[in-house]
Every structure is written in structure tokens, then in C-alpha cells.
Design an enzyme around this catalytic site. Structure first.
Site: not given
Length: 348
Positions: A126, A230
Site C-alpha cells: 500500500l 514508522h
């Protein structure tokens, strides 16, 4: 209009651009021309295949602006992971050290290398290009995979996972990797990341620890990032958590990012997407709806999906009124079946 469709050979330059923009740590988009070409060919073969059970298929979808022809993003599904190449994870669990004689009970956390997710389906790849991270673009690009899986459940496993990119330090390197490299792997993160991306995983079995690792023995920086994502991955994780995905202790080998899982039939967008019959209407006012709907056709080889509020849903007749332009984009005609999902549900 926005269109999501299967990737094709002419999309190679756009895929290379997204591989550059995604950066290190995004292993499903390796900066390797041969590997990306193979991914496109493999995806085309997978969409065209007559599949009765999940196997070594991989599906890549691209998000296209039909006015400009520009590719805005990509997303993917692996039908059954770990078959051609092993899929490794660390599993974080608790081990108990106990001595009744001394009345000591000491639970400790450990990381154990394993292949527990072999054979499950994985949503992956994605990536939405930064200029287009607005509105419903990201939600549409993510959720369309669940619409495809809902329409073609035979192609996928009952369990679905997603590997999330792990936390990085100020230098862009994952703190967990810094410890791992020093202790077990004498190579740069970029090299290990590249090898994983191109499917060369033999070094993992050769060099990685074979016994449980005591988490308390790790440096604090590495220990604190286990299971953390992240900063750029936080929105994607929130989308999946809203779908019902949960983290059950499995983390990536190199950056310790969490792998989340859900039963296919329990995924929110699978449960909330439904079929409707196409009714084409030339009057724009009659087609105007009240919600932003993601709508896809029910084909696999010629899969198409778009998002619009220019279509009206009639729940009593299970019909979806749309313009001729929208019908042409989806490659459907009067009476055909489509699948729809309300993208306004769960929106902030």
C-alpha cells in the site's frame, strides 16, 4: 474520475517511481527493474487465472486519475504467503523462570524466530504518492482490496495479515536493526532490505538466531521499538485496526514492526460491502447520492473500481443508479451486479 484497476505492463514507469519514493524499509517495492517487471507479469497472470483455492498468486492494483492518466498509488494482495519463499517473523511471548524452593517467579519476554504465518493471505504494497494523500484516496486504495476479497473469497485464505513498517531513528535506520546487525548480520540495512525485496531470504536461515532472544538483554532503543510502527505508517495501521486487525505479538525480523491479522470474513469492509444491481440513468440529479461509495464490478480479469457520490443506492430493490460514464468506467451495463462500500462510514 478515480479508477482502481489491475496493474499492467504500461504502468512499469509509475511503479519504478513509487519504488524510489517509498524508500528503504518498503520491501514489497524493491528498487529493482527485473523484480518489479516480474511482479507486474505475476499480477497479470494471477488476475487472469481460474483460481479455486489460494496459491502462489499476487494481485497488484493501481489508482489512476482518468483525466490525467497519472498513477497515484498502488496496493496489493498475496494470496498465500511463504510457499515459494519462507516468511519469517519474530514472535514476542512470555517465558516463565520459576524456583519454588526460593519462592521466585520471574516472567520474561522472548523473541522466537518462526514461520507461523505460512499459507495465509497478506495485504501489502500500500503506497499512495505524497501529493495525493488527501481526501478519501488512501481509504479507497486500502479498502478496495477487501472488496475484491469479498467478491472472490476462494482466491484467499481464511486468515489475512499485514506487515507494518517498523519505527526508525533520526538517521532513518531502525534501532532494532542496529542491534541485530551488530550481533548477527554484518551488512547494511539497505542490502538486507534489498535481498528481502527480491526474494533472496536464504541468509536468514543461515545467520539469524536459532534460539529465543531475551528482550531484556537488548539495548533500550531496540527494545522500545518492538511492535512500533514508522511515523508514516501510523495512518495505515489505524485503517487496519478500524477494520478489525489485531497484533498478536509477531514482528518483522529487521525493524520489529508489528504484523497484524484478521479473519477474512470478520474484516469490517468485507462484512459491510454488498452487491447491488446496476441501473443506468442519464439524469445527473437522479443519480446524486448522499454518501461517497466505492463501487466495483464483480469481475476478476477486468476488475474496475471507482469512488463517487454520483450514484444513488436503493436498499429496497438492491439497485445502484449510476451515470453512463460511471457504468462505462466500471465496464458494466443495466442489470449487471456491482459491489459497493460506503467510505463515509468510520470517517473522521
Amino acid at each position: 474520475m478515480l479508477l482502481i484497476r489491475p496493474i499492467q505492463g504500461s504502468d512499469f514507469p509509475a511503479l519504478m517511481t513509487m519504488a524510489r519514493e517509498s524508500g528503504a524499509g518498503f520491501t514489497s517495492l524493491p528498487l529493482c527493474e527485473n523484480k518489479l517487471t516480474q511482479k507486474i507479469v505475476h499480477s497479470e497472470d494471477s488476475f487472469n487465472a481460474d483460481v479455486q483455492a489460494p496459491g502462489d498468486q499476487g494481485y497488484l492494483f493501481v489508482l489512476e486519475d482518468t483525466l490525467s492518466g497519472e498513477i497515484l498509488g498502488v496496493s496489493g494482495i498475496e494470496a498465500s504467503v511463504g510457499l515459494a519463499n519462507p516468511l519469517y517473523h519474530f514472535h514476542k511471548s512470555t517465558m516463565v523462570h520459576q524456583c519454588k524452593e526460593l519462592d521466585i517467579f520471574n516472567p520474561v519476554e522472548v523473541l522466537t524466530l518462526g514461520n507461523d504465518y505460512t499459507g495465509v493471505s497478506e495485504i501489502c504494497t500500500l503506497f499512495l504518492r505524497e501529493p495525493f494523500r488527501v481526501g478519501l484516496n488512501g481509504r479507497f486504495l486500502s479498502k478496495v482490496r477487501f472488496m475484491f476479497m469479498a467478491e472472490h473469497p476462494k482466491r484467499f485464505s481464511k486468515l489475512v495479515i499485514a506487515e507494518m513498517r517498523g519505527a526508525a531513528g533520526e538517521d532513518g535506520q531502525p534501532p532494532f536493526w542496529s542491534w541485530l546487525r551488530k550481533s548477527f548480520l554484518n551488512m547494511e540495512f539497505s542490502k538486507a532490505d534489498y535481498l528481502i525485496g527480491v526474494g533472496n531470504k536464504g541468509f536468514i536461515a543461515d545467520l539469524m538466531p536459532r534460539y529465543p532472544i531475551y528482550v531484556d538483554l537488548l539495548p533500550e532503543a531496540a527494545r522500545d521499538t518492538i511492535g512500533q510502527v514508522h511515523e508514516n505508517t501510523v495512518p495505515a495501521l489505524k485503517l487496519l485496526e478500524n477494520e478489525g486487525f489485531m497484533h498478536r505479538g509477531y514482528v518483522d525480523l529487521f525493524d520489529a514492526g508489528p504484523t497484524v491479522e484478521a479473519q477474512l470474513k470478520q474484516i469490517k469492509s468485507v462484512r459491510q460491502s454488498h452487491r447491488a444491481r446496476v441501473v443506468i440513468n442519464h439524469d445527473p440529479l437522479q443519480c446524486k447520492g448522499t454518501s461517497q461509495l466505492a463501487v466495483s464490478n464483480c469481475d476478476s480479469k477486468e476488475f474496475r473500481a471507482t469512488v463517487s457520490d454520483e450514484c444513488r443506492l436503493d436498499t429496497e430493490t438492491h439497485s445502484l443508479m449510476m451515470s453512463p460514464a460511471m457504468a462505462d468506467l466500471l465496464k458494466v451495463t443495466n442489470g449487471d451486479s456491482v459491489r459497493y462500500l460506503n467510505l463515509d462510514k468510520g470517517a473522521k
